[in-house]
Scaffold this active site. Sequence first.
Site, PDB file in Angstrom:
ATOM      1  N   TYR A 293       0.842  -1.205   0.000  1.00  0.00           N
ATOM      2  CA  TYR A 293       0.000   0.000   0.000  1.00  0.00           C
ATOM      3  C   TYR A 293       0.875   1.252   0.000  1.00  0.00           C
ATOM      4  O   TYR A 293       1.710   1.446   0.883  1.00  0.00           O
ATOM      5  CB  TYR A 293      -0.890  -0.018   1.233  1.00  0.00           C
ATOM      6  CG  TYR A 293      -2.071   0.930   1.165  1.00  0.00           C
ATOM      7  CD1 TYR A 293      -3.316   0.460   0.764  1.00  0.00           C
ATOM      8  CD2 TYR A 293      -1.942   2.263   1.507  1.00  0.00           C
ATOM      9  CE1 TYR A 293      -4.413   1.320   0.715  1.00  0.00           C
ATOM     10  CE2 TYR A 293      -3.032   3.122   1.457  1.00  0.00           C
ATOM     11  CZ  TYR A 293      -4.272   2.640   1.055  1.00  0.00           C
ATOM     12  OH  TYR A 293      -5.343   3.489   1.008  1.00  0.00           O
ATOM     13  N   TYR A 343      -5.551   5.738  -7.203  1.00  0.00           N
ATOM     14  CA  TYR A 343      -5.824   5.533  -5.786  1.00  0.00           C
ATOM     15  C   TYR A 343      -7.245   5.018  -5.643  1.00  0.00           C
ATOM     16  O   TYR A 343      -8.197   5.783  -5.715  1.00  0.00           O
ATOM     17  CB  TYR A 343      -5.642   6.841  -5.025  1.00  0.00           C
ATOM     18  CG  TYR A 343      -5.879   6.721  -3.533  1.00  0.00           C
ATOM     19  CD1 TYR A 343      -4.900   6.157  -2.718  1.00  0.00           C
ATOM     20  CD2 TYR A 343      -7.055   7.148  -2.947  1.00  0.00           C
ATOM     21  CE1 TYR A 343      -5.102   6.032  -1.347  1.00  0.00           C
ATOM     22  CE2 TYR A 343      -7.267   7.025  -1.587  1.00  0.00           C
ATOM     23  CZ  TYR A 343      -6.280   6.470  -0.793  1.00  0.00           C
ATOM     24  OH  TYR A 343      -6.475   6.353   0.564  1.00  0.00           O
TER      25      TYR A 343
END
Lengths: 391, 323
Positions: A293, A343
């Site tokens: 991440y 994102y």
Amino acid sequence: MTISVTDKTAIVGVGNTEFSKNSGVSELSLAVEAIRIALDDAGLKPGDVDGLCTFTMDSSDEIEVARALGCNDLTFYSRVPYGGGAATGTLHQAVMAVATGMATTVVCYRALNGRSGHRFSGGVSGDIITADAMHWGWYTPYGLMTPASWVAMFTQRYMHLSGCTRDALFEVAWTTRNHAANNPAAFFHNRTFDRAEYDSQKKICDPLTLYDCCQESDGGSAVVITTAERARDLRQPGVLVKGVAQCAARDMEQMTSFYREEIAAIPEMDIAAGQAYAQCGLTPDDIDAAVIYDAFTPIVLWQLESWGFCKYGEAADFVLDGGLRLDGRLPTNTHGGQLSEAYVHGINGIVEAARLVRGTSVNQPKKSVQHALVTSGVGVPTGGALLGAMT
Amino acid sequence: MTPEAKKDFEDRIQTYVGREISARKRGLDDVNKVMVRQWCEVMGDNNPVYTDEEFAARSSKGGLIAPPTMLQVWGMEGYSMANEPKEDLQRELHKIFDAQGYSGVLGTNCDLEFKRDLRPGDQVYAREVIESISEQKATSRGLGYFIETRTVFTDQSGEEVGNMKFRVLKFVPDQATQDAAAGAGESEKVAAPTRIHSPRGHDNAWWWEAVDQGKVLIQRCKSCQTLRHPPRPMCGECQSMEWDSIESALQGTVFSFTQIHYPKVPGYQYPLVCAVISLNEGTRLVANVVGCDPEDVTIGMPVKGVVEQVDEATMLPQFYPAG
């Protein structure tokens, strides 16, 4: 009695919508489109879905999603809190539901108009008195009100303790961007940068500058989880969930765990990593590639340490040795990550991790990928999953 | 706008692309030393190659040149434009945008390209065209379209000396901007923005009320005396819900910090440093570090805090370097 979830379930379908800066459609529309793509990929119909899982932050209601798609009766639905910390958290829920027979086919989804709608960079504020609003109230009066500002506070401390410099942050950003340059779905397709361009970007919150920060995107992503048995009959090679774990560690706050003994650390991810490895007996040496991440460059470094690819404080050396590159020890964020693909709160990361195990990433490493790691956002309660090929 | 109306609108504005705002026209003044000197004085540009004939003659330029970035000046309309805006094609296009609610206008960027140096005596001709109109974009100012115009500057022999791309955003102003614009002519005073306050509830109101009185308190468990911050209803050590508080001396060190650059929020003063302060009492507190160059803030730096009024409506602890 311990019930093992290892190898009981598999990811059988993945899907992303187009990623953009202005989708022009509702978040519900993005959600159902991503799910339909993932079901098509698996060779399943909406009527096969009996479970749904998403983020508490998601605006698309489960039964609205089900009605729009034409799903059948749902016997499992749940949500995971803490923003990007929920990415593999949704997988965690789905795996438990399928492994225990609560549902047979669960879709994890996340869809947001993160650029044209509510933007994370806008910060937090509000007049409503909730525990959450009071929590942010310890920081907003001072101007500490964006994800970048909170992460910057940990980063400054981490750099102070470990000796890590911006060279390592650049390497994370640069490697990730190079991966995106090969990915037609990525926002930064065909757009690489050099150190001079990286250094000339505007400052966000010291020591972070623009290219240390992920994008704000519109888009949706979904993954379909069912039993390993059923996976064998479906269209794509199944991707087994070997281990999956999440953790909210002692004394943490949401994004602002400034009160623990040491703040240049993410103990919740250390604990989740230990659990996930223990579930399946894999070790860091068994992991061939990763999707880590990357809302901000430094958080990739800390997670490399949490998942045991290097010792505490040594992640800068790991990446500066080319560890994240396609020919490196751990090809990472081969889709371009959230820094450079889009994102979508980490669910696009699960999509890419499944592709790595299938062997279908646009940047598939030359070596065989038997096992891949995928993680959730940090600074919040978080977790990760270890995926493996079906034998 | 319905999708059909939007398409009609976009088709209509796109017909302007490629059209001439002004035909090739000679500037009001040829390149001259007087305007160059005045421009250099105003801009604070002391390069003698623009104003000192002897120096310029000895330089690689071989004589006086005009500052390249003055290029646009040679094609400008003059002050009359401020009082009597010209009715040209650009204005016509802007009115079409205004009619659909895209009444905001913002110059966003300007790119200049220079082909050769201009010297006193050169004649400069300018021709301006509408080069492109973007698709609709969501910007921080609101929904809008970017309009690019290009001005090509040529000399007395028709050779290009440089060109300029100018980009403006025509956008739908948000409600706050519209209200401010509507109220601008009236006498009502617009309140200055202040810092964003914390909401106050059962668990935190007492703490912020003490700050309003100039004090920073630290919650203390009545049963085991453990200090805790931020306040919460139960002691994590002994689970007692009985508590009182002590007043902090506001002495401590910087545990970590960040200087906030972007986004800059109305009501906040920049440069702005936020820090986690380790108080000598043993708890930590997030606050601002002030009274020094942000570049001089370091981890471990001793600081002394004071509760100050930072704007019309806000009292906050602020920390200064401790000598």
